[in-house]
Structures are given as C-alpha cells and as structure tokens.
Design a protein around this motif. Structure first.
Motif, PDB file in Angstrom:
ATOM      1  N   MET A  93       0.822  -1.201   0.000  1.00 56.42           N
ATOM      2  CA  MET A  93       0.000   0.000   0.000  1.00 56.42           C
ATOM      3  C   MET A  93       0.864   1.262   0.000  1.00 56.42           C
ATOM      4  SD  MET A  93      -2.866  -0.962   2.903  1.00 56.42           S
ATOM      5  CE  MET A  93      -3.746  -2.529   2.888  1.00 56.42           C
ATOM      6  N   ALA A  94       0.364   2.293  -0.622  1.00 52.69           N
ATOM      7  CA  ALA A  94       0.937   3.633  -0.503  1.00 52.69           C
ATOM      8  C   ALA A  94      -0.149   4.482   0.130  1.00 52.69           C
ATOM      9  CB  ALA A  94       1.324   4.181  -1.876  1.00 52.69           C
ATOM     10  N   ILE A  95       0.048   4.846   1.377  1.00 48.12           N
ATOM     11  CA  ILE A  95      -1.031   5.427   2.172  1.00 48.12           C
ATOM     12  C   ILE A  95      -0.748   6.888   2.470  1.00 48.12           C
ATOM     13  CG2 ILE A  95      -2.364   5.211   4.299  1.00 48.12           C
ATOM     14  CD1 ILE A  95      -1.373   2.266   4.376  1.00 48.12           C
ATOM     15  N   LEU A  96      -1.701   7.740   2.111  1.00 53.72           N
ATOM     16  CA  LEU A  96      -1.600   9.158   2.424  1.00 53.72           C
ATOM     17  C   LEU A  96      -2.349   9.397   3.726  1.00 53.72           C
ATOM     18  CD1 LEU A  96      -1.919  12.099  -0.044  1.00 53.72           C
ATOM     19  CD2 LEU A  96      -3.037  12.214   2.179  1.00 53.72           C
ATOM     20  N   VAL A  97      -1.656   9.936   4.728  1.00 57.38           N
ATOM     21  CA  VAL A  97      -2.250  10.218   6.029  1.00 57.38           C
ATOM     22  C   VAL A  97      -2.168  11.716   6.283  1.00 57.38           C
ATOM     23  CG1 VAL A  97      -2.156   9.817   8.520  1.00 57.38           C
ATOM     24  CG2 VAL A  97      -1.564   7.963   6.938  1.00 57.38           C
ATOM     25  N   GLY A 141       5.494  -1.927   7.678  1.00 56.41           N
ATOM     26  CA  GLY A 141       6.216  -1.928   6.410  1.00 56.41           C
ATOM     27  C   GLY A 141       5.543  -1.194   5.277  1.00 56.41           C
ATOM     28  N   GLU A 142       4.512  -0.426   5.594  1.00 51.94           N
ATOM     29  CA  GLU A 142       3.823   0.338   4.551  1.00 51.94           C
ATOM     30  C   GLU A 142       4.589   1.622   4.224  1.00 51.94           C
ATOM     31  OE1 GLU A 142       1.537  -1.273   3.276  1.00 51.94           O
ATOM     32  OE2 GLU A 142       0.521  -2.453   4.816  1.00 51.94           O
ATOM     33  N   ALA A 143       4.374   2.131   3.014  1.00 51.58           N
ATOM     34  CA  ALA A 143       4.905   3.434   2.626  1.00 51.58           C
ATOM     35  C   ALA A 143       3.864   4.492   2.980  1.00 51.58           C
ATOM     36  CB  ALA A 143       5.191   3.470   1.129  1.00 51.58           C
ATOM     37  N   VAL A 144       4.277   5.505   3.724  1.00 53.65           N
ATOM     38  CA  VAL A 144       3.350   6.534   4.209  1.00 53.65           C
ATOM     39  C   VAL A 144       3.777   7.905   3.696  1.00 53.65           C
ATOM     40  CG1 VAL A 144       2.401   7.693   6.246  1.00 53.65           C
ATOM     41  CG2 VAL A 144       2.792   5.217   6.284  1.00 53.65           C
ATOM     42  N   VAL A 145       2.833   8.605   3.094  1.00 53.72           N
ATOM     43  CA  VAL A 145       3.017  10.018   2.757  1.00 53.72           C
ATOM     44  C   VAL A 145       2.213  10.803   3.780  1.00 53.72           C
ATOM     45  CG1 VAL A 145       2.657  11.847   1.075  1.00 53.72           C
ATOM     46  CG2 VAL A 145       3.302   9.545   0.304  1.00 53.72           C
ATOM     47  N   GLY A 146       2.905  11.548   4.622  1.00 54.86           N
ATOM     48  CA  GLY A 146       2.236  12.323   5.659  1.00 54.86           C
ATOM     49  C   GLY A 146       2.038  13.761   5.232  1.00 54.86           C
ATOM     50  N   VAL A 147       0.873  14.294   5.554  1.00 61.52           N
ATOM     51  CA  VAL A 147       0.556  15.690   5.248  1.00 61.52           C
ATOM     52  C   VAL A 147       0.235  16.408   6.553  1.00 61.52           C
ATOM     53  CG1 VAL A 147      -0.949  17.275   3.990  1.00 61.52           C
ATOM     54  CG2 VAL A 147      -0.397  15.034   3.012  1.00 61.52           C
ATOM     55  N   THR A 180       1.856  11.411  -5.917  1.00 63.67           N
ATOM     56  CA  THR A 180       2.011  10.230  -5.052  1.00 63.67           C
ATOM     57  C   THR A 180       1.025   9.110  -5.374  1.00 63.67           C
ATOM     58  OG1 THR A 180       0.556  11.181  -3.354  1.00 63.67           O
ATOM     59  CG2 THR A 180       2.924  11.645  -3.182  1.00 63.67           C
ATOM     60  N   ARG A 181      -0.128   9.438  -5.927  1.00 62.63           N
ATOM     61  CA  ARG A 181      -1.160   8.479  -6.309  1.00 62.63           C
ATOM     62  C   ARG A 181      -1.363   7.408  -5.234  1.00 62.63           C
ATOM     63  NH1 ARG A 181      -2.825   9.900 -11.085  1.00 62.63           N
ATOM     64  NH2 ARG A 181      -4.266   8.107 -11.155  1.00 62.63           N
ATOM     65  N   PRO A 182      -1.820   7.806  -4.064  1.00 65.65           N
ATOM     66  CA  PRO A 182      -1.968   6.857  -2.963  1.00 65.65           C
ATOM     67  C   PRO A 182      -3.021   5.792  -3.255  1.00 65.65           C
ATOM     68  CG  PRO A 182      -3.049   8.931  -2.447  1.00 65.65           C
ATOM     69  CD  PRO A 182      -2.268   9.170  -3.714  1.00 65.65           C
ATOM     70  N   THR A 183      -2.774   4.591  -2.748  1.00 67.15           N
ATOM     71  CA  THR A 183      -3.754   3.510  -2.870  1.00 67.15           C
ATOM     72  C   THR A 183      -4.828   3.631  -1.800  1.00 67.15           C
ATOM     73  OG1 THR A 183      -2.452   2.049  -1.447  1.00 67.15           O
ATOM     74  CG2 THR A 183      -2.023   1.951  -3.824  1.00 67.15           C
ATOM     75  N   ALA A 191      -9.868  -1.361   9.121  1.00 68.92           N
ATOM     76  CA  ALA A 191     -10.733  -0.868   8.046  1.00 68.92           C
ATOM     77  C   ALA A 191     -10.012  -0.667   6.729  1.00 68.92           C
ATOM     78  CB  ALA A 191     -11.376   0.451   8.470  1.00 68.92           C
ATOM     79  N   LEU A 192      -8.702  -0.472   6.764  1.00 68.47           N
ATOM     80  CA  LEU A 192      -7.966  -0.142   5.538  1.00 68.47           C
ATOM     81  C   LEU A 192      -8.267  -1.106   4.397  1.00 68.47           C
ATOM     82  CD1 LEU A 192      -4.409   0.967   6.703  1.00 68.47           C
ATOM     83  CD2 LEU A 192      -5.982   2.299   5.293  1.00 68.47           C
ATOM     84  N   SER A 193      -8.225  -2.385   4.683  1.00 66.41           N
ATOM     85  CA  SER A 193      -8.400  -3.394   3.640  1.00 66.41           C
ATOM     86  C   SER A 193      -9.837  -3.899   3.561  1.00 66.41           C
ATOM     87  CB  SER A 193      -7.454  -4.578   3.888  1.00 66.41           C
ATOM     88  OG  SER A 193      -7.680  -5.128   5.171  1.00 66.41           O
ATOM     89  N   ARG A 194     -10.756  -3.192   4.198  1.00 64.54           N
ATOM     90  CA  ARG A 194     -12.173  -3.544   4.131  1.00 64.54           C
ATOM     91  C   ARG A 194     -12.965  -2.344   3.628  1.00 64.54           C
ATOM     92  NH1 ARG A 194     -10.297  -6.007   8.952  1.00 64.54           N
ATOM     93  NH2 ARG A 194     -10.796  -8.244   9.125  1.00 64.54           N
ATOM     94  N   PRO A 195     -12.865  -2.045   2.348  1.00 61.71           N
ATOM     95  CA  PRO A 195     -13.539  -0.851   1.828  1.00 61.71           C
ATOM     96  C   PRO A 195     -15.055  -0.944   1.949  1.00 61.71           C
ATOM     97  CG  PRO A 195     -12.662  -2.193   0.035  1.00 61.71           C
ATOM     98  CD  PRO A 195     -12.112  -2.764   1.306  1.00 61.71           C
TER      99      PRO A 195
END
Length: 338
Positions: free
Chosen positions: A1-5, A24-30, A75-78, A231-235
C-alpha cells in the motif's frame, strides 16, 4: 500500500502513521504544523516518523487546492486517511473560520484528490460530537444525528455528507469514523488529560466543567488505531438491504459509504477519570468546579456493535491502563518527577 495520512504530525495521525510504518507500509504524511498548540510537540512526533525510510512528509495546508492536487497527482496513494482537522469544541466559538477552512474546504480538496486517483479506500475522522442534542444512549450509528450543537460538529457532519456524494458520483469507497474522547501518549495539550496532568504537577487547580458529573466514553488512542488498521483493507460497499423508504443513516444503497463508531463502549464519570490520574501521579488535584460550557454534552457512549460486525473491532484498554501509559509518557517526555 501507498497510504496518504493527513494530520500525520497530529495526535491520532502520528500513532496511525507509526503503526503503518512498523508494518512496512509506505506513508506520505501531510501536516502544515500550524501553531494551534505547541509546534515543538508536533516536531517531536514528526522526527520519529521521519527516522523511518518509508515515511515522506509534505508540509501542506489542506486548504491549498493546487498543492493538494499536485500531491495526489504525484504520489497516487492507494489508500487515504484524513485525520487532519481544526480540532477542539470550545475553540470553534472563538475562531469559526478556521473550522470551515480546514474541515470543509480542506476535506473537499481531499475528495477531489480521491476523485482523480481513485484510491481503494478513503477513511476519514468524524466525531461523536455529531450526535449533539441526541440524548439516546449509547449513541448508535443507525440513529439519526442531525442536531449538532457546535460548529466543529457541524463541519464533521458535513464531511459525512460530502463523502457520501463523492462515493455516489465517483465511486470512491468511504468510511467515516466517529471518534469518542480519544486520549493517550503524545496527546494534544488542549485536551483534558494533558491539562489536568500539567496543572496537578505544578500544584495548580484544575477546571472541572459540569461540576465533575459529566460522563465520557474515554477511548485509548491505540484502540482507535486498531479500528483504522482493520478498516484499511475492508472498503465500504453499498448496502443491498438499504431501503430508501426507511433509509439507514449509517449505510447507503447507492454508494460505497458507511459510518462507524470508534469508542470504548463505556461511560466513565469525569471524577473517576481524575481519580485514576491522581492515583498514577501520586498526587491529589485541587478542583475548581464549574458549570457546563457552551457546546458540551452531559454524556457520551459508543454503541460499537456495528463496528465489531464489520471490522471485528473490540477496544482492549482500560482507563487505568491507558491513563497510566499517558502519565509514563508525560513524565518521560518532559523530564518531570512526580
């Protein structure tokens, strides 16, 4: 996952980002690191996140339309988790425009970013405050919440409606979480537990509103993170049993959208909360008993039956354990001896 938080240097955003990085996830923090409270605390949280190679930070205001659009495009977050907001019920009486800028305009920019990149799931923070004048306890997501009594709550209720419209029009799966009185290590200085601890250690009286008779569903921050992680993987998906003649406020028949409570599912009197803090600090508090403040409600309690059904979520942390962890962190972070 590429997760924008968003709000990654904030209280809950920091805890979630750290948990994601540990997995181990990639996180883009704002986070724009605004001075609503001591920016040194935000900087300390951010330093911990930036020590992990999987973290990238964007110092950006959510209300910056062009900046947010560019960040999403690059970043095109997933997955997207919006935890940034202008927080605080009482502050909304002093500076209402800050709530509209951050919580409404900023959230619109997040929805527009999601419309562009189509993430697998959008998670966003709502609040138990949306229940407002509703006196039926415990608060159930299947009951209508249409009478907010603060602007802060009104902006969060607007977020829920905005997310539904984008889920319907553009197919963005969206789950809104109504948080209940979150506390724990790295908390905000404007929150009760932080202020009480600081005052008690300094030998100063603490302001106790509602004559100490208020009851809150105090929820430990790591229990909140457990719910978000689950919840992340349970849309969200449309509810096939949804009836437009008797619409369920927590789900939708026309959109991948839902609302869930995240709370400890127990009411604790404010005075008991203070007693536990006194026990952990080994000091007694001097109480300044005050009436209820505008925007306060007497009691909150989360009904999490739906959350357990959807996510398997069950809070684990007692008040005694959670307050103890906060005190340990506070004493260590500020180098204070009780």
């Amino acid at each position: 996952m590429a997760i924008l938080v968003t709000g990654s240097a904030g209280f809950i955003g920091f805890h979630l980002s750290r948990r994601l990085l540990e997995r181990g996830e990639a996180v883009v923090g704002v986070d724009d690191l605004n001075p609503y409270y001591d920016p040194r605390l935000k900087a300390a949280r951010l330093a911990i996140l930036e020590s992990n190679a999987g973290y990238r930070h964007a110092k950006l205001d959510l209300a910056d339309r062009e900046g947010m659009a560019a960040l999403f495009a690059e970043t095109r977050p997933t997955h997207v988790v919006n935890l940034a907001a202008q927080a605080g019920v009482r502050y909304s009486l002093e500076k209402p425009e800050a709530y509209v800028d951050s919580n409404v305009v900023g959230f619109l920019n997040i929805l527009e970013g999601c419309r562009t990149v189509q993430p697998a799931h959008l998670l966003y923070a709502s609040t138990s405050s949306v229940y407002g004048a509703n006196g039926k306890l415990p608060f159930n997501v299947h009951d209508h919440a249409v009478h907010p009594i603060t602007l802060y709550a009104a902006t969060k209720l607007a977020n829920e409606a905005m997310a539904h419209s984008y889920a319907h029009l553009f197919g963005v799966p969206a789950t809104g979480f109504r948080f209940f009185t979150v506390y724990g290590p790295w908390g905000r200085p404007d929150m009760a537990l932080f202020k009480f601890t600081d005052a008690i250690l300094k030998g100063q009286p603490i302001d106790v509103y509602g004559q100490g008779q208020m009851q809150r569903d105090f929820t430990y921050v790591e229990d909140i993170v457990d719910g978000l992680m689950a919840a992340l993987s349970r849309p969200a998906a449309p509810n096939p049993a949804w009836d437009p003649q008797a619409p369920d406020p927590a789900t939708s028949g026309v959109a991948p959208w839902r609302i869930l409570n995240l709370g400890a599912s127990r009411r604790v009197e404010l005075m008991r909360y203070i007693e536990v803090l006194e026990e952990k600090l080994g000091r007694k508090a001097e109480l300044n008993l005050l009436p209820m403040q505008p925007g306060d409600v007497a009691r909150t309690e989360a009904d999490t039956e739906e959350t357990f059904k959807v996510l398997g979520y069950a809070p684990k942390t007692s008040i005694e354990e959670g307050v103890g962890r906060f005190v340990d962190w506070y004493l260590d972070y500020y180098g204070v001896k009780p």
